[in-house]
Design an enzyme around this catalytic site. Structure first.
Site, PDB file in Angstrom:
ATOM      1  N   GLU A   1       0.680  -1.078  -0.015  1.00  0.00           N
ATOM      2  CA  GLU A   1       0.083  -0.154   0.101  1.00  0.00           C
ATOM      3  C   GLU A   1       0.621   1.235  -0.023  1.00  0.00           C
ATOM      4  OE1 GLU A   1      -4.351  -0.614   1.811  1.00  0.00           O
ATOM      5  OE2 GLU A   1      -3.027   0.570   3.425  1.00  0.00           O
TER       6      GLU A   1
ATOM      7  N   GLU B   1       2.331   1.531  -3.383  1.00  0.00           N
ATOM      8  CA  GLU B   1       1.037   2.386  -4.269  1.00  0.00           C
ATOM      9  C   GLU B   1       0.698   3.727  -4.052  1.00  0.00           C
ATOM     10  OE1 GLU B   1      -2.534   0.335  -3.618  1.00  0.00           O
ATOM     11  OE2 GLU B   1      -3.377   1.111  -5.294  1.00  0.00           O
TER      12      GLU B   1
ATOM     13  N   CYS C   1      -8.180  -2.236   3.794  1.00  0.00           N
ATOM     14  CA  CYS C   1      -8.177  -3.481   4.781  1.00  0.00           C
ATOM     15  C   CYS C   1      -9.189  -3.946   5.591  1.00  0.00           C
ATOM     16  CB  CYS C   1      -6.836  -3.647   5.563  1.00  0.00           C
ATOM     17  SG  CYS C   1      -6.497  -2.030   6.130  1.00  0.00           S
TER      18      CYS C   1
ATOM     19  N   SER D   1      -7.145   1.724  -2.510  1.00  0.00           N
ATOM     20  CA  SER D   1      -5.730   0.792  -2.842  1.00  0.00           C
ATOM     21  C   SER D   1      -6.056  -0.400  -3.279  1.00  0.00           C
ATOM     22  CB  SER D   1      -5.131   0.780  -1.664  1.00  0.00           C
ATOM     23  OG  SER D   1      -4.267  -0.151  -1.634  1.00  0.00           O
TER      24      SER D   1
ATOM     25  N   LYS E   1     -15.175 -10.117   7.580  1.00  0.00           N
ATOM     26  CA  LYS E   1     -14.090 -10.826   6.954  1.00  0.00           C
ATOM     27  C   LYS E   1     -14.672 -12.166   6.572  1.00  0.00           C
ATOM     28  CE  LYS E   1     -10.396  -8.291   7.737  1.00  0.00           C
ATOM     29  NZ  LYS E   1      -9.702  -7.570   7.195  1.00  0.00           N
TER      30      LYS E   1
ATOM     31  N   GLU F   1     -15.751 -11.150   3.221  1.00  0.00           N
ATOM     32  CA  GLU F   1     -14.712 -10.971   2.386  1.00  0.00           C
ATOM     33  C   GLU F   1     -14.094 -12.163   1.817  1.00  0.00           C
ATOM     34  OE1 GLU F   1     -10.992  -9.483   4.241  1.00  0.00           O
ATOM     35  OE2 GLU F   1     -10.489  -8.306   2.648  1.00  0.00           O
TER      36      GLU F   1
ATOM     37  N   GLU G   1     -13.611 -12.380  -6.221  1.00  0.00           N
ATOM     38  CA  GLU G   1     -12.126 -12.114  -6.604  1.00  0.00           C
ATOM     39  C   GLU G   1     -11.103 -13.085  -5.839  1.00  0.00           C
ATOM     40  OE1 GLU G   1     -13.631  -9.446  -5.095  1.00  0.00           O
ATOM     41  OE2 GLU G   1     -15.254  -9.193  -6.640  1.00  0.00           O
TER      42      GLU G   1
ATOM     43  N   CYS H   1     -10.518  -2.120  14.042  1.00  0.00           N
ATOM     44  CA  CYS H   1     -10.663  -3.212  14.427  1.00  0.00           C
ATOM     45  C   CYS H   1     -10.767  -3.932  15.756  1.00  0.00           C
ATOM     46  CB  CYS H   1      -9.570  -4.394  13.745  1.00  0.00           C
ATOM     47  SG  CYS H   1      -9.226  -3.919  12.072  1.00  0.00           S
TER      48      CYS H   1
END
Ligand SMILES: Cc1cc2nc3c(=O)[nH]c(=O)nc-3n(C[C@H](O)[C@H](O)[C@H](O)COP(=O)(O)O)c2cc1C
Ligand code: SF4
Ligand code: SF4
Ligand code: SF4
Ligand code: SF4
Ligand code: FES
Ligand code: FES
Lengths: 453, 591, 156
Positions: free
Chosen positions: B285, B288, B305, B325, B365, B368, B373, B513
């Site tokens: 990241e 990037e 994230c 990102s 998550k 996720e 993908e 988190c």
């Protein structure tokens, strides 16, 4: 528009209609009065001129040109007028609760008429819409509100049309809207249609509903008078309550008090239904006895025996035959934990099973419960199921105890009037007709032959 | 004038005007039971558990009734207790009891009250009273179970007021009232929920829980053909002690070793740590970011994230997707890296044999790992996600005595991490970690002070700071945003375009988190004056400062080795293939 | 999505509710309109309403399911409302309801499978003096008996 024009319209119309207004629809001229229903069935509902010809909007003119807002409230207080929705809360007192500070305030006219058997508000709005509008404008002037909503139950499409036309006509004549009667007083009225929910007759639920929410009740305090519609001070009154205000302002508090009895001043419209020979709508002075009311309804159908006098369904409270000579009045009813109700009266004969009748109402109230608070959401269901057990013959005395306990719990722990009143309903049923409940449980006996099928 | 005196249970107390009776009672340490009250968020007065007797008023709910001068309140009179018992009896009559297998067995307020008031299930003996049909509505992350709902409404309030999707509401009326996304059977996947699980944290019962992955993990462990690898997120170690009676904010070093040991005992074949991939994420990241700064954007760069945040932007603000990102979230990187490089090369395991389990503070998550993908050639990057709560439950179910476990330190490379990886769990942590690396790469010299306090803390849902890079001549405006409300607000700021930002950290949950939707439940009642997220974050910052050898991701020898051996350099072709992902406009989701 | 709506119809609907959205008290009005225009408020329409009124679909769904006169299904061609309010009930309205359900092959408060009928339970229609009452396709019939209602239903 000003007073001169108002007088001219009155005179012209009186000339035009001839003796039309002399009509008297009453069947019993001694017992029935004509105050609330002064114009109903007489004038053309669509004609604002005919309303004016019956002194319509003269009270509004008097108030906004000659009286201070507090004086209007004072007169209403003096008249002893109490809320006609059934609770009997003193109307002037309620108006006085609204904070005096300037700012946006609202009037809500409660036209949800959720009690089945009651059709008074419907009659008034259909027959005499301007009296409701004038009453709202007067209330608006008294508390400093510039906007009123009529919360109309969905089931009244005709009222919607009539009211909307009346509002248009009044606006056109400068009797509603901006600068009413040439003064600085502005007042708009809008009809808001409900969508079918009994609980939306409860004040906070109406507010939720207009604001575009589920019609749940909210905890009070804060009361609507302080924090109501869109969080602004809001006055909520019933249709019948508001529609009689113009006459009180015009004729004075003493005139109004001359009907009825102390503590229960004025008249009340009742829709007499049930097992009567001629069910009908009547207006009588408060204080009349139940026996007299039955007589006005043509007596018991098929000459059967009178069993119960029921008000306020589905949140019913009932009185048995031993109370037949009780005057219909607020303090007297309150003493017996019964509500005068909004005017829907169901007279039941001895062929009615009170267990079944109670079950019907409690079951209905579960469907109508907004579902917010535990006692009402679950308690009404369990109560209905317990009553069903009694009806089937599978109940024991323990179940009756459970019912009594539940009634108490509903009454004391529910969030709003709906759940509390279910408790009252059960309580009065089990109190007034205890023997019948016991006979069902112990003997499996249903005098009406409704149960144990 | 602004003080009010009243007596509660014959004790006099003075409170400021506007205080509720419940809060006044709490200030006297008088316990009043509540099921539907969330301080500052919900006081709808639904459950009627908090009733008290008030002289002259009868029974009243205390959670939304303001105290008045001279009130006399009894919170424990016979009447009051009777009323509470009846309320509980009624709630019990609608409940599906299966406490022994219930994920909330130890944190169920309802169960506690039933026990405390010794409530008999009086309606249980008659079939007649079974009136509600139980509806279980399962989505990838969240499962709703109407059979356990007490209709407190807390979930709806948190979702609407704190997180903003407002994807849960009451439906129907009377006894048929039910909490659901819609009345037509849609799940939380079908509509624009962000899977954050904040609703599950305020639910007093198991009516909203993370969708269970324990079963599939147990099955994988038992399967001899599976090599089961586990990793756990930074924030897990900040809270895993709580279900075992450690106080909130217990230092990481007191529980981390026990947690590793517990995972060993549960039968996982290899213990690794998501903190490793957090360092990897910073490399990707950060690079990037530098890339975008040098090549003209698009800026600001948004971190990627938090999958709750991903759902938010894809569903509500897809027009901003180019800012996001492309780096996968750490545990997805860990999964992809493990399966595609490390296991085949160093463990001699084929990707298809490896079963990757992530222990996460997060319910999103679970959503996720199901994103289309997130796979390579049909092999999912991660196979199961256990929340911190689920892990604690497994440990208990296996009879493992957590408090007496001996510390264990996994040797595997993928379990080594820097302090930068650890602080990922706190709001602002990703930014702080990124800054430590970005500064040094751009400036070519060490960052003078590693503790960047401006980006820490949870009080504001948007925090801002400006980082000066003297040599490069840049001023980098960063912002840290956490929780749905903050996100919504930030987009409003961005829409106006008045302020220039370069780098923004977004987290779906308020506090980041450490306060994720999968973290242990802390009862509202016990939260008096405690900021749970803050305390847990402190534990992570302390660990960053005291426990680790390295505090910057790019200094980590294992990360350096990963690039040398497998990935070449951050942003390389290989890195892109395995460690980055793509996003799609999901604005068609019902909302 | 299950239901299809004509684009022109939707566009016109959206125009009206965009107006309502400016009104503080406009949300229920929009739902009323949807019920009238589409014969129900299914999720697709709920979403459109929510979009204009800045409310989530869950909130709209909650409202639609709260009130009796909103349905999340599209109602049948013929709508029969049987009053089972107190006065009608004590005059055996339940038997009439049973009969209506039998003839229309419809559960109370639902729509028949062939989408021909919806049977709605009324809670006092405001004509108690003339109980029991039934409304068939917006026309009220008073003092209804089982025979009379059978006859009336044959006519549609
Ligand atoms: C469940 C419930 C239903 C009610 N329904 C009505 C109603 O349909 N019409 C009405 O005027 N008042 C109804 N009320 C009373 C109102 O809440 C409110 O007290 C009334 O409109 C005040 O008017 P009043 O002071 O003029 O009587 C209901 C109250 C409860 C608790
Ligand atoms: S008493 Fe009934 S209607 Fe009133 S809030 Fe409670 S559940 Fe709703
Ligand atoms: S939610 Fe609570 S009461 Fe219900 S099954 Fe789980 S632990 Fe038991
Ligand atoms: S998971 Fe988050 S967004 Fe979804 S319903 Fe729960 S609180 Fe709302
Ligand atoms: S799902 Fe949980 S939080 Fe939501 S209303 Fe039910 S019990 Fe309360
Ligand atoms: S009613 Fe006060 S806590 Fe639920
Ligand atoms: S009860 Fe049926 S019309 Fe009033």
């Amino acid at each position: 528009m000003d007073i001169k024009l108002l007088k001219k319209i009155k005179d012209d119309t009186l000339k035009r209609v001839g003796n039309k207004f002399d009509k008297d629809y009453r069947t019993n001229k001694e017992k029935e009065v004509r105050i609330v229903l002064k114009n109903s069935y007489v004038i053309d509902k669509d004609s604002i001129d005919e309303y004016i010809a019956r002194d319509g909007y003269f009270a509004l003119n008097k108030a906004i040109t000659e009286m201070k807002p507090e004086e209007v409230t004072e007169v209403v207080k003096d008249s002893g007028l109490k809320g006609r929705s059934g609770g009997g809360f003193p109307t002037g007192l309620k108006w006085g609760f609204i904070p005096k500070e300037k700012g946006q305030k609202y009037i809500i006219c409660n036209a949800d008429e959720g009690e089945s058997a009651a059709t008074i508000d419907g009659v008034l709005m259909r027959q005499d819409p301007h009296s409701v509008l004038e009453g709202m404008a007067l209330a608006g002037y008294a508390i400093g509100a510039s906007k009123g909503y009529i919360y109309l139950r969905y089931e009244y499409p005709v009222c919607l049309e009539v009211l909307n036309k009346a509002i248009e006509d009044a606006k056109e004549k400068g009797l509603l809207g901006k600068k009413i009667l040439g003064t600085d007083f502005d007042f708009e009225v809008e009809v808001f249609r409900g969508a079918g929910a009994y609980v939306c007759g409860e004040e906070s639920a109406i507010i939720n509903s207009i604001e575009g929410n589920r019609g749940n009740s909210k905890s009070k305090p804060p009361f609507p008078a302080v924090k109501g519609l869109f969080s602004k001070p809001t006055l909520i009154n019933n249709v019948e309550t508001l529609s009689v205000v113009p006459q009180i302002i015009l004729n004075g508090a003493d005139w109004y008090k001359s009907t009825g009895i102390p503590g229960s001043e004025g008249s009340k419209v009742f829709t007499l239904t049930g097992h009567l020979n001629s069910p009908k709508t009547v207006e009588v002075p408060l204080g009349i006895t139940i026996r007299e009311l039955i007589e006005l309804g043509g007596g018991m159908r098929d000459n059967r025996k009178f069993k119960a006098f029921v008000t306020g369904s589905p949140n019913v409270t009932m009185l048995g035959s031993e109370d037949i000579d009780l005057p219909v009045a607020f303090p007297e009813f309150k003493e017996r934990q019964v509500m005068v109700g909004s005017g829907g009266v169901v007279i039941l004969d001895d062929k009615t099973c009170m267990v079944d009748f109670t079950h019907f109402n409690v079951d209905l109230l579960n469907i109508e419960s907004c579902g917010r608070c535990t006692p009402c959401r679950v308690g009404t269901k369990r109560a209905a199921q317990l009553l069903e057990k009694i009806k089937e013959g599978s109940a024991s005395l323990k179940d009756l105890d459970k019912l009594i306990e539940l009634a108490e719990h509903l009454r004391t722990a529910s969030l709003c009037g709906l759940g509390q009143a279910v408790g009252m309903t059960m309580h009065t049923a089990m109190n007034s007709f205890k023997d019948e409940f016991l006979a069902h449980i112990n003997e499996h006996e249903c005098a009406a032959g409704k149960c144990f099928k | 004038m602004n003080k009010i005196k009243l007596t509660i249970n014959n004790q006099e107390v003075e409170v400021s005007k506007g205080t509720t009776i419940l809060e006044a009672a709490r200030s006297l340490d008088i316990k009043v039971p509540t099921l539907c009250y969330l301080k500052g968020i919900s006081d709808i007065g639904a459950c009627r558990m908090c009733v008290a007797e008030i002289e002259g008023m009868g029974l009243k709910a205390t959670c939304n009734l303001e105290a008045n001068e001279g009130m006399k309140v009894q919170t424990e009179s016979e009447e009051v207790v009777k009323s509470r018992i009846r309320t509980l009896e009624l709630l019990a009559s609608t409940h599906t009891f299966e406490c022994w297998t219930c994920p909330r067995e130890e944190s169920c307020y309802f169960y506690d009250y039933l026990q405390f008031y010794n409530v008999e299930n009086t309606y249980h003996d008659d079939h007649k009273f079974m009136s509600n049909t139980r509806i279980i509505n399962e989505s990838t992350a969240i499962t709703l179970d109407s059979g356990k709902c007490v209709q407190c409404g807390a979930c709806t309030q948190v979702c609407a007021k704190i997180q903003t999707p407002a994807t849960l509401d009451f439906n129907n009326r009377g006894i048929d009232t039910i909490i659901a996304p819609t009345s037509c059977g849609e799940t939380l996947d079908d509509i624009a929920c962000i899977s954050c699980g904040q609703c599950s944290k305020v639910c007093p019962t198991a009516a909203i829980i993370e969708t269970n992955h324990i079963k599939r993990v147990e099955a994988a462990i038992k399967d001899p053909n599976k090599f089961v690898v586990v990793q756990m997120a930074p924030a897990v170690r900040a809270a895993i002690g709580e279900p075992f009676e450690y106080p909130i904010g217990t230092p990481v070093r007191e529980v981390e070793g026990k947690m590793y040991r517990a995972l060993k005992e549960l039968g996982f074949d290899l213990v690794t740590d998501t903190n490793y991939a957090a360092d990897l994420t910073i490399m990707e990241e950060g690079t990037e970011f530098i890339d975008r700064v040098k090549n003209g954007g698009p800026l600001p760069l948004f971190t990627s994230c938090s999958p709750g945040w991903l759902r938010y932007i894809e569903q509500y603000r897809p027009e901003y997707l180019p800012n996001l990102s492309s780096a996968k979230s750490p545990h997805m990187m860990q999964g992809a890296f493990m399966k595609n490089f490390y296991a085949p090369d160093e463990l001699n395991k084929d990707a298809s044999e490896v079963y990757m389990v992530s222990i996460m503070p997060c319910t999103a998550k679970k959503y996720e790992i199901a994103r289309p993908e997130m796979e390579q050639d049909g092999i999912r990057d991660v196979d199961a996600v256990l929340t911190t709560r689920e892990l604690a439950r497994m440990i208990k179910q296996h009879g493992i005595n957590f408090r007496h476990l001996e510390d264990y330190k996994p040797e595997n490379e993928l379990a080594q991490y820097t302090g930068a990886g650890t602080i990922f769990g706190a709001s602002g942590g990703v930014m702080e970690a990124a800054v430590r690396t970005v500064y040094e790469i751009l400036e070519g010299e060490p960052l003078p002070n590693l503790d960047i306090h401006a980006v820490r803390g949870v009080e504001e849902n948007i925090k801002e700071a400006t980082l000066k890079l003297p040599k490069t001549g840049l001023e980098v405006n960063v912002a840290i945003v956490h929780g749905g409300q903050g996100i919504k607000k930030m987009f409003e700021i961005l829409d106006k375009g008045e302020k220039e930002y370069h780098f923004i950290e977004f987290m779906g949950c308020p506090g980041g988190c450490v306060n994720g939707g999968g973290q242990p439940i802390v009862r509202e009642e016990f939260m008096q004056g405690l900021d749970v997220a803050e305390l847990r974050a402190q534990a992570l910052y302390q660990s960053d400062k005291e426990d680790v050898e390295f505090r910057k991701s790019h200094m980590s020898p294992v990360i350096q080795r990963a690039y040398e051996k497998y990935l070449e350099k951050p942003g390389s072709h290989a890195a892109h293939k395995y460690l980055h992902t793509t996003y799609t406009d999901q604005s068609h989701k019902l909302k | 999505m299950k239901n299809k709506f004509l684009p022109e119809q939707l566009a016109e609907f959206e125009k009206s509710i965009a107006e309502n959205a400016k009104d503080q008290a406009g949300l229920l009005k929009s739902i009323h309109l949807a019920q009238k225009v589409f014969g129900g408020v299914p999720v697709e329409i709920q979403r459109v309403i929510g979009k204009h009124h800045d409310a989530s679909i869950s909130k709209i769904s909650g409202i639609v399911t709260f009130y009796d006169y909103f349905t999340s299904d599209i109602q049948g061609k013929n709508i029969i409302e049987v009053c089972v309010g107190t006065t009608c009930y004590v005059q055996e309205a339940n038997d009439i309801l049973k009969k209506v359900c039998e003839i229309t092959k419809c559960e109370p408060n639902s729509t028949s499978r062939n989408k021909e009928f919806s049977v709605v339970i009324g809670r006092c229609l405001g004509k108690c003096e003339l109980a029991p009452n039934v409304i068939i396709n917006h026309k009220t019939h008073n003092k209804v008996t089982i025979d009379k209602v059978t006859e009336l239903l044959k006519g549609i």
